[in-house]
Design a protein around this motif. Structure first.
Motif, PDB file in Angstrom:
ATOM      1  N   LEU A 147       0.809  -1.223   0.000  1.00  0.00           N
ATOM      2  CA  LEU A 147       0.000   0.000   0.000  1.00  0.00           C
ATOM      3  C   LEU A 147       0.844   1.276   0.000  1.00  0.00           C
ATOM      4  O   LEU A 147       1.818   1.381   0.744  1.00  0.00           O
ATOM      5  CB  LEU A 147      -0.920   0.008   1.237  1.00  0.00           C
ATOM      6  N   HIS A 148       0.455   2.232  -0.866  1.00  0.00           N
ATOM      7  CA  HIS A 148       0.928   3.618  -0.740  1.00  0.00           C
ATOM      8  C   HIS A 148       0.125   4.211   0.420  1.00  0.00           C
ATOM      9  O   HIS A 148      -1.065   4.498   0.265  1.00  0.00           O
ATOM     10  CB  HIS A 148       0.631   4.410  -2.009  1.00  0.00           C
ATOM     11  N   ALA A 149       0.763   4.359   1.566  1.00  0.00           N
ATOM     12  CA  ALA A 149       0.018   4.655   2.795  1.00  0.00           C
ATOM     13  C   ALA A 149       0.512   5.919   3.485  1.00  0.00           C
ATOM     14  O   ALA A 149       1.715   6.116   3.651  1.00  0.00           O
ATOM     15  CB  ALA A 149       0.157   3.473   3.764  1.00  0.00           C
ATOM     16  N   ASP A 150      -0.425   6.753   3.886  1.00  0.00           N
ATOM     17  CA  ASP A 150      -0.121   7.888   4.768  1.00  0.00           C
ATOM     18  C   ASP A 150       1.013   8.775   4.228  1.00  0.00           C
ATOM     19  O   ASP A 150       1.859   9.239   4.980  1.00  0.00           O
ATOM     20  CB  ASP A 150       0.233   7.378   6.188  1.00  0.00           C
ATOM     21  N   GLN A 151       0.996   9.016   2.913  1.00  0.00           N
ATOM     22  CA  GLN A 151       2.053   9.856   2.325  1.00  0.00           C
ATOM     23  C   GLN A 151       1.821  11.336   2.617  1.00  0.00           C
ATOM     24  O   GLN A 151       2.741  12.050   3.011  1.00  0.00           O
ATOM     25  CB  GLN A 151       2.121   9.643   0.803  1.00  0.00           C
ATOM     26  N   LEU A 152       0.592  11.801   2.390  1.00  0.00           N
ATOM     27  CA  LEU A 152       0.312  13.237   2.517  1.00  0.00           C
ATOM     28  C   LEU A 152      -0.488  13.547   3.778  1.00  0.00           C
ATOM     29  O   LEU A 152      -0.409  14.653   4.302  1.00  0.00           O
ATOM     30  CB  LEU A 152      -0.442  13.732   1.269  1.00  0.00           C
ATOM     31  N   THR A 153      -1.266  12.566   4.228  1.00  0.00           N
ATOM     32  CA  THR A 153      -2.081  12.742   5.438  1.00  0.00           C
ATOM     33  C   THR A 153      -2.128  11.397   6.175  1.00  0.00           C
ATOM     34  O   THR A 153      -1.844  10.358   5.571  1.00  0.00           O
ATOM     35  CB  THR A 153      -3.548  13.094   5.068  1.00  0.00           C
ATOM     36  N   SER A 213       4.133  -4.689   2.558  1.00  0.00           N
ATOM     37  CA  SER A 213       4.743  -3.409   2.911  1.00  0.00           C
ATOM     38  C   SER A 213       3.709  -2.301   2.938  1.00  0.00           C
ATOM     39  O   SER A 213       2.661  -2.396   2.294  1.00  0.00           O
ATOM     40  CB  SER A 213       5.844  -3.046   1.905  1.00  0.00           C
ATOM     41  N   ALA A 214       4.035  -1.253   3.690  1.00  0.00           N
ATOM     42  CA  ALA A 214       3.316   0.017   3.637  1.00  0.00           C
ATOM     43  C   ALA A 214       4.378   1.043   3.251  1.00  0.00           C
ATOM     44  O   ALA A 214       5.438   1.112   3.893  1.00  0.00           O
ATOM     45  CB  ALA A 214       2.691   0.351   4.983  1.00  0.00           C
ATOM     46  N   ASP A 215       4.102   1.798   2.188  1.00  0.00           N
ATOM     47  CA  ASP A 215       5.150   2.604   1.579  1.00  0.00           C
ATOM     48  C   ASP A 215       4.865   4.097   1.731  1.00  0.00           C
ATOM     49  O   ASP A 215       3.705   4.505   1.770  1.00  0.00           O
ATOM     50  CB  ASP A 215       5.262   2.244   0.092  1.00  0.00           C
ATOM     51  N   HIS A 216       5.917   4.892   1.790  1.00  0.00           N
ATOM     52  CA  HIS A 216       5.902   6.338   2.092  1.00  0.00           C
ATOM     53  C   HIS A 216       5.803   6.511   3.612  1.00  0.00           C
ATOM     54  O   HIS A 216       6.774   6.859   4.246  1.00  0.00           O
ATOM     55  CB  HIS A 216       4.734   7.091   1.408  1.00  0.00           C
ATOM     56  N   VAL A 217       4.608   6.323   4.167  1.00  0.00           N
ATOM     57  CA  VAL A 217       4.329   6.311   5.625  1.00  0.00           C
ATOM     58  C   VAL A 217       4.851   7.501   6.422  1.00  0.00           C
ATOM     59  O   VAL A 217       5.071   7.378   7.625  1.00  0.00           O
ATOM     60  CB  VAL A 217       4.795   4.974   6.279  1.00  0.00           C
ATOM     61  N   GLU A 218       5.038   8.650   5.769  1.00  0.00           N
ATOM     62  CA  GLU A 218       5.470   9.843   6.505  1.00  0.00           C
ATOM     63  C   GLU A 218       4.505  10.160   7.652  1.00  0.00           C
ATOM     64  O   GLU A 218       4.917  10.583   8.725  1.00  0.00           O
ATOM     65  CB  GLU A 218       5.547  11.065   5.573  1.00  0.00           C
ATOM     66  N   HIS A 219       3.195  10.018   7.383  1.00  0.00           N
ATOM     67  CA  HIS A 219       2.197  10.435   8.373  1.00  0.00           C
ATOM     68  C   HIS A 219       1.620   9.262   9.175  1.00  0.00           C
ATOM     69  O   HIS A 219       0.580   9.419   9.827  1.00  0.00           O
ATOM     70  CB  HIS A 219       1.062  11.197   7.674  1.00  0.00           C
ATOM     71  N   ALA A 220       2.266   8.113   9.135  1.00  0.00           N
ATOM     72  CA  ALA A 220       1.738   6.948   9.854  1.00  0.00           C
ATOM     73  C   ALA A 220       1.673   7.252  11.356  1.00  0.00           C
ATOM     74  O   ALA A 220       2.592   7.848  11.926  1.00  0.00           O
ATOM     75  CB  ALA A 220       2.620   5.734   9.598  1.00  0.00           C
ATOM     76  N   THR A 255       8.053  18.264   4.904  1.00  0.00           N
ATOM     77  CA  THR A 255       8.780  18.555   6.144  1.00  0.00           C
ATOM     78  C   THR A 255       8.322  17.618   7.263  1.00  0.00           C
ATOM     79  O   THR A 255       8.823  17.674   8.378  1.00  0.00           O
ATOM     80  CB  THR A 255       8.529  20.016   6.603  1.00  0.00           C
ATOM     81  N   HIS A 256       7.337  16.763   6.952  1.00  0.00           N
ATOM     82  CA  HIS A 256       6.799  15.855   7.958  1.00  0.00           C
ATOM     83  C   HIS A 256       7.556  14.530   7.870  1.00  0.00           C
ATOM     84  O   HIS A 256       7.301  13.711   6.987  1.00  0.00           O
ATOM     85  CB  HIS A 256       5.300  15.653   7.714  1.00  0.00           C
ATOM     86  N   LEU A 257       8.502  14.359   8.793  1.00  0.00           N
ATOM     87  CA  LEU A 257       9.380  13.178   8.733  1.00  0.00           C
ATOM     88  C   LEU A 257       8.623  11.887   9.019  1.00  0.00           C
ATOM     89  O   LEU A 257       7.709  11.864   9.851  1.00  0.00           O
ATOM     90  CB  LEU A 257      10.498  13.316   9.777  1.00  0.00           C
ATOM     91  N   PRO A 258       8.976  10.784   8.348  1.00  0.00           N
ATOM     92  CA  PRO A 258       8.395   9.491   8.730  1.00  0.00           C
ATOM     93  C   PRO A 258       8.819   9.146  10.162  1.00  0.00           C
ATOM     94  O   PRO A 258       9.882   9.569  10.615  1.00  0.00           O
ATOM     95  CB  PRO A 258       9.005   8.512   7.712  1.00  0.00           C
ATOM     96  N   PRO A 259       7.984   8.404  10.878  1.00  0.00           N
ATOM     97  CA  PRO A 259       8.262   8.129  12.304  1.00  0.00           C
ATOM     98  C   PRO A 259       9.345   7.061  12.494  1.00  0.00           C
ATOM     99  O   PRO A 259       9.069   5.939  12.923  1.00  0.00           O
ATOM    100  CB  PRO A 259       6.899   7.649  12.819  1.00  0.00           C
ATOM    101  N   ILE A 260      10.572   7.458  12.186  1.00  0.00           N
ATOM    102  CA  ILE A 260      11.702   6.505  12.205  1.00  0.00           C
ATOM    103  C   ILE A 260      11.905   5.899  13.597  1.00  0.00           C
ATOM    104  O   ILE A 260      12.107   4.686  13.735  1.00  0.00           O
ATOM    105  CB  ILE A 260      13.007   7.221  11.755  1.00  0.00           C
ATOM    106  N   ALA A 261      11.832   6.758  14.633  1.00  0.00           N
ATOM    107  CA  ALA A 261      12.065   6.240  15.997  1.00  0.00           C
ATOM    108  C   ALA A 261      11.015   5.184  16.336  1.00  0.00           C
ATOM    109  O   ALA A 261      11.332   4.149  16.947  1.00  0.00           O
ATOM    110  CB  ALA A 261      12.027   7.388  17.005  1.00  0.00           C
ATOM    111  N   ALA A 262       9.765   5.430  15.927  1.00  0.00           N
ATOM    112  CA  ALA A 262       8.699   4.453  16.215  1.00  0.00           C
ATOM    113  C   ALA A 262       8.941   3.155  15.428  1.00  0.00           C
ATOM    114  O   ALA A 262       8.723   2.059  15.952  1.00  0.00           O
ATOM    115  CB  ALA A 262       7.338   5.043  15.852  1.00  0.00           C
TER     116      ALA A 262
END
Ligand code: NIG
Ligand code: FE
Length: 410
Positions: free
Chosen positions: A243-249, A264-271, A299-306
């Motif tokens: 899935l292209h997921a949570d890229q923009l919102t 996979s879930a891809d992009h996921v900046e806003h997950a 400017t909304h970073l993917p939640p890498i720490a999570a």
């Protein structure tokens, strides 16, 4: 039991095995690697090389680093035309979503792709696949999604397969018919999803043209309910989903992908944290696409720490496409993932080998370990971090594919 003989023995090499050796990168300095019948048969230090094990052929690597062949697990590399005009529009302040709503964006590429013959599509797409391969990529995923009608979607997938044979890379195809609403279905998104589920997915499955099914779950794409229907149809035809997921919102895409058992879930900046936790439980890989983040000046970073905390494997990929990531360099994505997302160079290499393979459902590649496919990349670098450190250079000096040396210039 050690094998009696190798078809090919690599000597004088440093190995980034990506296995749990205790060393970073699973590194073995002054190593050797034996290949038999297209698979890695033995990996170790030169000193531990099995005595008396003969090799039909030996390749002196002259101190090169050897990694698993790179895997680019998310591309839209087959399309016609380009969208440089939209790049200019965005620089003048129009957003990606505004361009899409005005009939441009993905639909602009759909018009160009539908109008191109199969040979023309091959001619335009081949240099992109060849450029990826020139950087040590041995497996490439290519999505459809610029046809948005069954015949054109299938043509894109067939072109992708043909390009794999032409260029000499392993191509995995993903059906992305639910990428955007084609203009002829404007105002009738549910009817288009009906068509995708009843016509496009069954046709792609019957012709065995797709290895997986993907969708764009987003405000400018499809809703969670529509995505779920696409997933159900894919599953009914025995196809894996992504899935292209949570890229923009935050559209709840990460949790939706996880609950469907997506690869996979891809992009996921806003997950959301909850979505990330669900991915961790489901074993869904997060595919990070720093090229699209960069090009859209996100400017909304993917939640890498999570992702790290919930042990979600992170892959990185080019997202090679004409709108949001017009790049053909996976190594440039290593650098962007470090610089923009603060990934470590080790996470990048794992993200473009073992985790990228898992994002495609492939467990037979991505590590230097006995039993894995002998797809290898050879590099003129002094240490593995160099793959991420450089900006826009290509230290690839050799490729071994299925145990055969397909390129080597020390
Ligand atoms: O991965 N987000 C949706 N799909 C592509 C962009 C496709 C396009 O703009 O042509 C992506 O970013
Ligand atoms: Fe994409």
């Amino acid at each position: 039991m050690l094998p009696a003989a190798f078809d090919l023995l690599l000597t004088n090499a440093h190995l980034a095995t990506l296995t749990e050796t205790g060393a970073r990168y699973g590194a073995i300095h002054n190593g050797a690697l034996g290949i038999r019948e297209g698979q890695i048969a033995w990996v170790g230090t030169a000193a531990d090389r099995p005595r008396g094990a003969s090799a039909r052929e030996t390749l002196d690597c002259h101190g090169a680093w050897v990694t698993p062949g790179l895997v680019d697990c998310h591309t839209h590399a087959v399309y016609a035309g380009n969208r440089a005009n939209e790049f200019e529009q965005r620089l003048h302040g129009t957003t990606y979503a505004e361009i899409a709503r005005a009939g441009g964006g993905i639909n602009a590429t759909v018009r160009a792709t539908r109008a191109a013959s199969e040979d023309e599509l091959i001619r335009q797409s081949r240099p992109r696949v060849a450029a990826l391969a020139a950087e040590g990529v041995t497996t490439i995923e290519i999505k459809s999604g610029y046809g948005l009608e069954t015949a054109s979607e299938l043509r894109q997938l067939a072109v992708a397969r043909r390009l794999g044979e032409d260029v000499g890379v392993d191509v995995r195809t993903t059906l992305l018919a639910a990428h955007a609403l084609p203009t002829e279905f404007e105002g009738h998104a549910d009817s288009y999803i009906d068509y995708v589920c009843r016509d496009t997915i069954p046709a792609a499955a019957a012709l065995r043209l797709a290895d997986a099914v993907d969708a764009f779950c987003e405000t400018i794409g499809f809703t969670a309910a529509q995505t779920q229907r696409v997933f159900d149809a894919a599953r009914a035809h025995g196809l894996a989903v992504k899935l292209h997921a949570d890229q923009l919102t935050d559209s709840g895409g990460a949790a939706l992908a996880a609950s469907a058992g997506a690869l996979s879930a891809d992009h996921v900046e806003h997950a959301s944290e909850q979505g990330v936790a669900a991915m961790g439980r489901a074993g869904t890989v997060a595919v990070l696409l720093p090229g699209a983040y960069f090009a859209l000046r996100d400017t909304h970073l993917p939640p890498i720490a999570a992702f790290r905390a919930h042990r979600v494997p992170m892959a990185i990929s080019t997202d090679c496409n004409p709108g949001t990531s017009p790049t053909t360099s996976l190594l440039l994505m290593f650098n962007m993932a470090c610089t923009l997302f603060r990934l470590t160079p080790e996470e990048c290499l794992a993200g473009a080998t073992v985790h990228a393979a898992r994002a495609l459902g492939l467990t037979d590649r991505g590590l230097l370990a006995p039993g894995q496919r002998a797809d290898l990349a050879l590099w003129d670098i002094a240490e593995p971090a160099e793959l991420s450190y450089r900006i826009g250079s290509n230290p690839s000096i050799g490729v071994i594919r299925g145990g055969r040396v397909t390129r080597w210039r020390p």
